[in-house]
Design a protein around this motif. Structure first.
Motif, PDB file in Angstrom:
ATOM      1  N   PRO A  53       0.835  -1.204   0.000  1.00  0.00           N
ATOM      2  CA  PRO A  53       0.000   0.000   0.000  1.00  0.00           C
ATOM      3  C   PRO A  53       0.870   1.255   0.000  1.00  0.00           C
ATOM      4  CG  PRO A  53      -0.050  -1.086   2.148  1.00  0.00           C
ATOM      5  CD  PRO A  53       0.752  -1.963   1.237  1.00  0.00           C
ATOM      6  N   VAL A  54       0.351   2.311  -0.596  1.00  0.00           N
ATOM      7  CA  VAL A  54       1.065   3.589  -0.668  1.00  0.00           C
ATOM      8  C   VAL A  54       0.212   4.647   0.016  1.00  0.00           C
ATOM      9  CG1 VAL A  54       2.036   5.346  -2.194  1.00  0.00           C
ATOM     10  CG2 VAL A  54       2.175   2.941  -2.834  1.00  0.00           C
ATOM     11  N   GLU A  55       0.814   5.375   0.950  1.00  0.00           N
ATOM     12  CA  GLU A  55       0.118   6.487   1.603  1.00  0.00           C
ATOM     13  C   GLU A  55       0.278   7.732   0.742  1.00  0.00           C
ATOM     14  OE1 GLU A  55       1.033   7.213   5.768  1.00  0.00           O
ATOM     15  OE2 GLU A  55       1.937   5.215   5.849  1.00  0.00           O
ATOM     16  N   HIS A  56      -0.746   8.565   0.710  1.00  0.00           N
ATOM     17  CA  HIS A  56      -0.703   9.797  -0.080  1.00  0.00           C
ATOM     18  C   HIS A  56       0.526  10.645   0.269  1.00  0.00           C
ATOM     19  CE1 HIS A  56      -1.950  13.401  -2.182  1.00  0.00           C
ATOM     20  NE2 HIS A  56      -1.791  14.068  -1.062  1.00  0.00           N
ATOM     21  N   ALA A  57       0.826  10.768   1.564  1.00  0.00           N
ATOM     22  CA  ALA A  57       1.942  11.613   1.999  1.00  0.00           C
ATOM     23  C   ALA A  57       3.304  10.945   1.832  1.00  0.00           C
ATOM     24  CB  ALA A  57       1.744  12.021   3.456  1.00  0.00           C
ATOM     25  N   GLY A  78      11.261   7.082  -3.573  1.00  0.00           N
ATOM     26  CA  GLY A  78      10.064   7.356  -2.794  1.00  0.00           C
ATOM     27  C   GLY A  78      10.372   7.714  -1.360  1.00  0.00           C
ATOM     28  N   LEU A  79       9.307   7.973  -0.651  1.00  0.00           N
ATOM     29  CA  LEU A  79       9.378   8.294   0.771  1.00  0.00           C
ATOM     30  C   LEU A  79       8.771   7.151   1.564  1.00  0.00           C
ATOM     31  CD1 LEU A  79       8.132  12.004   0.669  1.00  0.00           C
ATOM     32  CD2 LEU A  79      10.498  11.201   0.845  1.00  0.00           C
ATOM     33  N   ALA A 109      15.629  12.431  -9.990  1.00  0.00           N
ATOM     34  CA  ALA A 109      14.450  11.821  -9.380  1.00  0.00           C
ATOM     35  C   ALA A 109      14.349  12.195  -7.897  1.00  0.00           C
ATOM     36  CB  ALA A 109      14.495  10.306  -9.542  1.00  0.00           C
ATOM     37  N   GLY A 110      15.469  12.169  -7.193  1.00  0.00           N
ATOM     38  CA  GLY A 110      15.462  12.531  -5.777  1.00  0.00           C
ATOM     39  C   GLY A 110      15.029  13.967  -5.563  1.00  0.00           C
ATOM     40  N   ARG A 111      15.532  14.863  -6.385  1.00  0.00           N
ATOM     41  CA  ARG A 111      15.159  16.275  -6.282  1.00  0.00           C
ATOM     42  C   ARG A 111      13.662  16.445  -6.541  1.00  0.00           C
ATOM     43  NH1 ARG A 111      18.627  18.185  -9.731  1.00  0.00           N
ATOM     44  NH2 ARG A 111      20.256  18.472  -8.174  1.00  0.00           N
ATOM     45  N   ALA A 112      13.117  15.718  -7.516  1.00  0.00           N
ATOM     46  CA  ALA A 112      11.683  15.809  -7.810  1.00  0.00           C
ATOM     47  C   ALA A 112      10.851  15.355  -6.608  1.00  0.00           C
ATOM     48  CB  ALA A 112      11.342  14.968  -9.041  1.00  0.00           C
ATOM     49  N   VAL A 113      11.273  14.295  -5.937  1.00  0.00           N
ATOM     50  CA  VAL A 113      10.524  13.803  -4.776  1.00  0.00           C
ATOM     51  C   VAL A 113      10.681  14.751  -3.590  1.00  0.00           C
ATOM     52  CG1 VAL A 113      10.341  11.900  -3.108  1.00  0.00           C
ATOM     53  CG2 VAL A 113      10.480  11.414  -5.549  1.00  0.00           C
ATOM     54  N   VAL A 114      11.851  15.339  -3.412  1.00  0.00           N
ATOM     55  CA  VAL A 114      12.029  16.336  -2.344  1.00  0.00           C
ATOM     56  C   VAL A 114      11.121  17.539  -2.594  1.00  0.00           C
ATOM     57  CG1 VAL A 114      13.665  17.982  -1.344  1.00  0.00           C
ATOM     58  CG2 VAL A 114      14.335  15.592  -1.664  1.00  0.00           C
ATOM     59  N   ASP A 115      11.048  18.005  -3.841  1.00  0.00           N
ATOM     60  CA  ASP A 115      10.154  19.119  -4.165  1.00  0.00           C
ATOM     61  C   ASP A 115       8.695  18.745  -3.899  1.00  0.00           C
ATOM     62  OD1 ASP A 115      12.305  20.681  -4.924  1.00  0.00           O
ATOM     63  OD2 ASP A 115      11.969  20.425  -7.081  1.00  0.00           O
ATOM     64  N   LEU A 116       8.312  17.523  -4.258  1.00  0.00           N
ATOM     65  CA  LEU A 116       6.952  17.063  -3.992  1.00  0.00           C
ATOM     66  C   LEU A 116       6.704  16.970  -2.488  1.00  0.00           C
ATOM     67  CD1 LEU A 116       4.206  15.974  -4.917  1.00  0.00           C
ATOM     68  CD2 LEU A 116       5.265  13.700  -5.015  1.00  0.00           C
ATOM     69  N   ARG A 118       7.933  18.766  -0.156  1.00  0.00           N
ATOM     70  CA  ARG A 118       7.704  20.130   0.319  1.00  0.00           C
ATOM     71  C   ARG A 118       6.251  20.529   0.025  1.00  0.00           C
ATOM     72  NH1 ARG A 118      11.505  22.127  -2.243  1.00  0.00           N
ATOM     73  NH2 ARG A 118      13.065  22.213  -0.604  1.00  0.00           N
ATOM     74  N   THR A 119       5.778  20.228  -1.171  1.00  0.00           N
ATOM     75  CA  THR A 119       4.396  20.531  -1.556  1.00  0.00           C
ATOM     76  C   THR A 119       3.401  19.784  -0.680  1.00  0.00           C
ATOM     77  OG1 THR A 119       5.090  20.919  -3.836  1.00  0.00           O
ATOM     78  CG2 THR A 119       2.762  20.458  -3.487  1.00  0.00           C
ATOM     79  N   LEU A 120       3.744  18.557  -0.288  1.00  0.00           N
ATOM     80  CA  LEU A 120       2.869  17.748   0.560  1.00  0.00           C
ATOM     81  C   LEU A 120       2.895  18.189   2.026  1.00  0.00           C
ATOM     82  CD1 LEU A 120       3.605  14.208  -0.926  1.00  0.00           C
ATOM     83  CD2 LEU A 120       1.508  15.566  -1.200  1.00  0.00           C
ATOM     84  N   GLY A 121       3.753  19.140   2.370  1.00  0.00           N
ATOM     85  CA  GLY A 121       3.792  19.671   3.729  1.00  0.00           C
ATOM     86  C   GLY A 121       4.842  19.070   4.644  1.00  0.00           C
ATOM     87  N   HIS A 122       5.712  18.226   4.135  1.00  0.00           N
ATOM     88  CA  HIS A 122       6.779  17.690   4.976  1.00  0.00           C
ATOM     89  C   HIS A 122       7.775  18.803   5.292  1.00  0.00           C
ATOM     90  CE1 HIS A 122       5.423  13.582   4.714  1.00  0.00           C
ATOM     91  NE2 HIS A 122       5.403  13.644   3.387  1.00  0.00           N
ATOM     92  N   ARG A 123       8.264  18.806   6.515  1.00  0.00           N
ATOM     93  CA  ARG A 123       9.197  19.848   6.939  1.00  0.00           C
ATOM     94  C   ARG A 123      10.645  19.363   6.973  1.00  0.00           C
ATOM     95  NH1 ARG A 123       7.056  24.233   8.651  1.00  0.00           N
ATOM     96  NH2 ARG A 123       8.638  24.753  10.201  1.00  0.00           N
TER      97      ARG A 123
END
Length: 191
Positions: A53-57, A78-79, A109-116, A118-123
């Protein structure tokens, strides 16, 4: 979710990706750099991974390289949330096929996920790599991570034991994405 970066298309994995995923990751040189992936890696392992399963965040993506003849699977990014790891902060994980090493795909790819993230609210995001894999440390620094100063023993399912690993972190609040932008275009699957 889907992400299109400058050269890559990051997308969810589907059950029909089992054989391509198995072919891409079933390489001892790749698996030795990972903590949770067993060796030998079987088609059933690939199917189980794709069925997780994959969580949205906490999104997880197959990294593909679009081309004239379709797309080529070159890795995964991924995260995840590792219990007891850096206070529960999401952890960035990735791997790239040996044939694609040295082409900047892990950084992109890593930079794209880090940017995402940030958009998802991770600090804050954490990451780690085995000491004998300094290339991963270079990727992490390139995308904005900094060493925390912690060295820890990390179990490797592929190696069958614990090995020294270095911990990194990036604080996302009010910061850019490392040494450059991804020109990120996040997309969601139609409802």
């Amino acid at each position: 979710m889907f992400i299109r970066s400058a050269r890559l298309f990051l997308r969810p994995g589907w059950p029909e990706d089992r054989d391509d995923l198995h072919r891409a990751i079933a390489d001892r040189a790749v698996i030795d750099n990972l903590s949770r992936v067993p060796w030998p890696y079987t088609p059933d392992d690939a199917a189980q991974f794709l069925d997780l399963p994959v969580e949205h965040a906490l999104p997880r993506f197959l990294i593909t390289l679009p081309g004239r003849d379709g797309t080529q699977l070159v890795g995964c990014v991924g995260l995840t949330r590792a219990p007891g790891f850096a206070g529960g902060a999401p952890q960035l994980g990735y791997w790239i096929t040996r044939e694609a090493w040295g082409r900047g795909f892990a950084s992109e790819a890593g930079r794209a996920v880090v940017d995402l993230a940030r958009t998802l609210g991770h600090r804050r995001i954490v990451a780690r790599h085995f000491i004998d894999n300094p290339a991963s440390g270079r990727v992490l620094r390139k995308i904005g991570f900094r060493p925390t100063g912690r060295t820890l023993e990390l179990f490797s399912a592929g190696r069958g034991g614990s090995h020294a690993a270095l911990e990194y972190a990036v604080d996302l609040a009010g910061q850019g994405g490392g040494d450059g932008s991804t020109d990120l275009i996040p997309c969601r699957k139609a409802a």
